[in-house]
Write a protein that holds these residues in place. Sequence first.
Motif, PDB file in Angstrom:
ATOM      1  N   TRP A  29       0.803  -1.227   0.000  1.00  0.00           N
ATOM      2  CA  TRP A  29       0.000   0.000   0.000  1.00  0.00           C
ATOM      3  C   TRP A  29       0.836   1.279   0.000  1.00  0.00           C
ATOM      4  N   ALA A  30       2.158   1.162   0.064  1.00  0.00           N
ATOM      5  CA  ALA A  30       3.003   2.344   0.234  1.00  0.00           C
ATOM      6  C   ALA A  30       3.227   3.076  -1.079  1.00  0.00           C
ATOM      7  N   GLY A  31       2.878   4.351  -1.087  1.00  0.00           N
ATOM      8  CA  GLY A  31       3.233   5.241  -2.175  1.00  0.00           C
ATOM      9  C   GLY A  31       4.503   5.988  -1.821  1.00  0.00           C
ATOM     10  N   PRO A  32       4.661   7.219  -2.279  1.00  0.00           N
ATOM     11  CA  PRO A  32       5.859   7.993  -1.968  1.00  0.00           C
ATOM     12  C   PRO A  32       6.025   8.204  -0.460  1.00  0.00           C
ATOM     13  N   VAL A  33       7.280   8.171   0.001  1.00  0.00           N
ATOM     14  CA  VAL A  33       7.620   8.276   1.421  1.00  0.00           C
ATOM     15  C   VAL A  33       8.643   9.393   1.605  1.00  0.00           C
ATOM     16  N   PHE A  34       8.417  10.216   2.643  1.00  0.00           N
ATOM     17  CA  PHE A  34       9.256  11.389   2.879  1.00  0.00           C
ATOM     18  C   PHE A  34       9.711  11.444   4.335  1.00  0.00           C
ATOM     19  N   THR A  35      10.948  11.859   4.524  1.00  0.00           N
ATOM     20  CA  THR A  35      11.463  12.167   5.849  1.00  0.00           C
ATOM     21  C   THR A  35      12.184  13.511   5.770  1.00  0.00           C
ATOM     22  N   ALA A  36      12.635  14.006   6.895  1.00  0.00           N
ATOM     23  CA  ALA A  36      13.348  15.284   6.919  1.00  0.00           C
ATOM     24  C   ALA A  36      14.525  15.240   5.945  1.00  0.00           C
ATOM     25  N   PRO A  37      14.830  16.334   5.287  1.00  0.00           N
ATOM     26  CA  PRO A  37      15.853  16.307   4.239  1.00  0.00           C
ATOM     27  C   PRO A  37      17.258  16.029   4.771  1.00  0.00           C
ATOM     28  N   LYS A  38      17.951  15.155   4.040  1.00  0.00           N
ATOM     29  CA  LYS A  38      19.359  14.862   4.299  1.00  0.00           C
ATOM     30  C   LYS A  38      20.248  15.707   3.396  1.00  0.00           C
ATOM     31  N   ASN A  39      19.795  15.880   2.168  1.00  0.00           N
ATOM     32  CA  ASN A  39      20.515  16.707   1.196  1.00  0.00           C
ATOM     33  C   ASN A  39      19.478  17.301   0.245  1.00  0.00           C
ATOM     34  N   GLU A  40      19.866  17.692  -0.943  1.00  0.00           N
ATOM     35  CA  GLU A  40      18.938  18.364  -1.850  1.00  0.00           C
ATOM     36  C   GLU A  40      17.832  17.451  -2.356  1.00  0.00           C
ATOM     37  N   VAL A  41      18.011  16.140  -2.269  1.00  0.00           N
ATOM     38  CA  VAL A  41      17.020  15.199  -2.792  1.00  0.00           C
ATOM     39  C   VAL A  41      16.586  14.196  -1.736  1.00  0.00           C
ATOM     40  N   GLU A  42      17.530  13.553  -1.089  1.00  0.00           N
ATOM     41  CA  GLU A  42      17.219  12.424  -0.212  1.00  0.00           C
ATOM     42  C   GLU A  42      16.667  12.860   1.144  1.00  0.00           C
ATOM     43  N   GLY A  43      15.856  11.963   1.721  1.00  0.00           N
ATOM     44  CA  GLY A  43      15.451  12.119   3.094  1.00  0.00           C
ATOM     45  C   GLY A  43      16.475  11.484   4.019  1.00  0.00           C
ATOM     46  N   THR A  44      16.311  11.724   5.315  1.00  0.00           N
ATOM     47  CA  THR A  44      17.256  11.210   6.298  1.00  0.00           C
ATOM     48  C   THR A  44      17.317   9.691   6.285  1.00  0.00           C
ATOM     49  N   ALA A  45      16.176   9.043   6.109  1.00  0.00           N
ATOM     50  CA  ALA A  45      16.129   7.582   6.104  1.00  0.00           C
ATOM     51  C   ALA A  45      16.361   7.049   4.696  1.00  0.00           C
ATOM     52  N   PRO A  46      17.164   5.994   4.551  1.00  0.00           N
ATOM     53  CA  PRO A  46      17.378   5.401   3.228  1.00  0.00           C
ATOM     54  C   PRO A  46      16.057   5.019   2.556  1.00  0.00           C
ATOM     55  N   GLY A  47      15.966   5.314   1.253  1.00  0.00           N
ATOM     56  CA  GLY A  47      14.770   4.994   0.485  1.00  0.00           C
ATOM     57  C   GLY A  47      13.728   6.079   0.462  1.00  0.00           C
ATOM     58  N   SER A  48      13.891   7.102   1.304  1.00  0.00           N
ATOM     59  CA  SER A  48      12.913   8.189   1.343  1.00  0.00           C
ATOM     60  C   SER A  48      13.427   9.398   0.582  1.00  0.00           C
ATOM     61  N   LEU A  49      12.495  10.222   0.134  1.00  0.00           N
ATOM     62  CA  LEU A  49      12.825  11.534  -0.407  1.00  0.00           C
ATOM     63  C   LEU A  49      12.687  12.577   0.690  1.00  0.00           C
ATOM     64  N   GLY A  50      13.367  13.696   0.530  1.00  0.00           N
ATOM     65  CA  GLY A  50      13.262  14.770   1.504  1.00  0.00           C
ATOM     66  C   GLY A  50      11.894  15.427   1.461  1.00  0.00           C
ATOM     67  N   SER A  51      11.320  15.676   2.625  1.00  0.00           N
ATOM     68  CA  SER A  51       9.984  16.292   2.686  1.00  0.00           C
ATOM     69  C   SER A  51       9.976  17.701   2.123  1.00  0.00           C
ATOM     70  N   HIS A  52      11.158  18.317   1.994  1.00  0.00           N
ATOM     71  CA  HIS A  52      11.215  19.658   1.403  1.00  0.00           C
ATOM     72  C   HIS A  52      10.838  19.647  -0.066  1.00  0.00           C
ATOM     73  N   LEU A  53      10.956  18.482  -0.727  1.00  0.00           N
ATOM     74  CA  LEU A  53      10.611  18.406  -2.148  1.00  0.00           C
ATOM     75  C   LEU A  53       9.120  18.611  -2.385  1.00  0.00           C
ATOM     76  N   VAL A  54       8.302  18.312  -1.373  1.00  0.00           N
ATOM     77  CA  VAL A  54       6.856  18.542  -1.472  1.00  0.00           C
ATOM     78  C   VAL A  54       6.418  19.635  -0.500  1.00  0.00           C
ATOM     79  N   PHE A  55       7.386  20.426  -0.032  1.00  0.00           N
ATOM     80  CA  PHE A  55       7.118  21.620   0.787  1.00  0.00           C
ATOM     81  C   PHE A  55       6.322  21.281   2.045  1.00  0.00           C
ATOM     82  N   ALA A  56       6.762  20.207   2.721  1.00  0.00           N
ATOM     83  CA  ALA A  56       6.075  19.747   3.926  1.00  0.00           C
ATOM     84  C   ALA A  56       7.036  19.602   5.101  1.00  0.00           C
ATOM     85  N   ASP A  57       8.142  20.316   5.065  1.00  0.00           N
ATOM     86  CA  ASP A  57       9.183  20.186   6.093  1.00  0.00           C
ATOM     87  C   ASP A  57       9.038  21.264   7.159  1.00  0.00           C
TER      88      ASP A  57
END
Length: 495
Positions: free
Chosen positions: A323-351
Motif C-alpha cells: 500500500w506504500a506510495g511515496p515516502v518522505f522524511t526530513a531532508p538529508k541533502n537536496e534530494v534524499e530524506g534522512t532515512a534510506p529509500g525516502s525523499l526529503g519532505s522539502h521536495l513537497v514543501f512539507a518540512d
Amino acid sequence: MSNANHFVIVSFDGLRPDLIDRRLTPNICRLQDAGVTLAQHRTIYPSETRSAFPSLVTGATSSRHGMVGNKYVDRTAKPHRYIDTSDAVLLDRLNRESGGHLMTAETLGEVLAANGRSLAVLATNTPGTTRLFHHKAEAFGHVRLSGHFREACTPDDLLAEVEDRFGFLPEVPPKGEPDIAAQELITSVFLDLVWPRLRPDVTILSYGEPDTCSHLNGTGAAKTRAVIAFCDQQLGRVIDWWEAEGRKVGVQIVIVSDHGHITAHSRVSVGESLRESGFAPGTAPAAGVDVIVVPGQVGALYLTHPASTRLARLVETVTAQSWAGPVFTAPKNEVEGTAPGSLGSHLVFADHERAPDVYFAFRADDSVDPFGLVGGTFYDNDRRPGLGVHGGLHPKELAAVGIVAGSAFQSSGAASHIPSNICDFTPTILHLFGIGQPACMTGRVLFETLDRRAPRLDLPATPEVFEATLGRYTQIVRRLRLGSNIYIEGGWASS
C-alpha cells in the motif's frame, strides 16, 4: 491602475475540475465564460482541507504555515498531544497558548487588517476549517460565520441577527445526506446582510460540499452530483448579484477548490502492518506506544523516541508494504530524506517542525471507478470501498479548481495552461489592492490572468523528476519549475 475594489472567493470543498460541465455546473461554466480558467491548477501536499485552505489564506505551503495535516501530534507539549484541527475551540486555545502563532505565516486576514481592510468568512465546513480561514477575526472585529457551528462564529451580535432574520443555524444533516440548508443560508446571509451592510474588501464564501458527500457516497454518486448542482445554483445567485450590482463597484470573483478526490479501492491497516513488524503503534500518544499513526488518508507517523536507526527501520517497514506510495522524511541533502529509500519532505514543501517523522501517500493508480472517474488508491478507514478520499499525490487529488473573473482579469473566456496553485490567489489579491506581499508567502501573482496592460509571464515551465529506491521499492516525484515557483505534478511508487 486596477479597479479591483472587492473580492469574493467562492470555494467548493473537494470539487474535481473534471466534474465541471454545462449540465451539472452551468454557473461555474458561466463564470468561466466571463473570465480565465486556470487549466493547470493544483493544490499542495498534503492534499487535505486543513492544509490547503491555510495555504489559500497565507499564500504559502504547509512548510511555512504549519498546518501539516487535518490532524497532527504536538511534540512541543509535555506530554505530547494529538491535535484534531476540526475542533474550533481547540484551535482558539492553541492560538492563545502560542501567543498568536497557531499558524506560522501571516494570513490574508491579518495583512488586510494591517492595511485598514477587512475579510469576512462564511463557511459550511467543519468548525475548525471555518476558523482557519480567519483564525484572528475576533481581534479585528471581522465576520466569521459558520453555517452550522456557533463556536466558530464571530461577532456575537452578527450571529444573533442572522438567527433572528434567517432562523437558527441548521443541524448537520444525517450521515451521507447532502448538506443543503447551510449552503443556502450562507449565500443568503452574504447577499442580504453582510454585503449590503459591511461591504468586506474580501469575502470567502466556502461551501463544504461536495467533499462530505464524496467521502460518504462516492465522488460521482447521484447524491454527490446533486449537491454539486445545488452549490452551483447558490453560485448562480452570487453571479446574478455580481452582474446586477457587484461588478459595477469593482468586485472580482474567484472560484476555487482545495483538492480533488480519488476512489478508495483496497482497505488496509497501517497500524496492523507496523505491529506485525515489531512496532507498538497507536493513534495518539500513550504509554507503550512507540509510533503514532495519525488517522486519515495522509500517512503521518510520529516516533515516540526518534532515532536514526528506528527511523530507518520504520521507512524500511513502510516501503515493503503493497500500500506504500511515496515516502518522505526530513531532508538529508537536496534530494534524499534522512532515512534510506525516502525523499526529503522539502521536495513537497512539507518540512515544518510539526511535520511527522515519516510522511507517506498511499499507493494510487489510474484505475477507473464505477462512475467513470480516473484515480484509485489503497486506504485506511472503516468505510466501504468505492468512496472518495484525498490527501496524497495522485494528480487527481492535486488537481483543483481555479477560475478568476472581473474587471482586473482578462474576459475572453480563455484557459491559462501556465502552472498555478492555491498559494497564488492571495498574492494576486494583495497585488491588485496595491499591498506588498509578505516574505513568508511562497505563491506568485497570476499576471497571466490579468488584463493586457499587466506584466506578462512568458517563462516556460521546466520539468523536475526526483527518485529514491530501497530494495525493490522505487518512488518518483514530478514537479514543474516556473521561474522561482515550483508546482507538484504528482508522486508514484512501485515495487
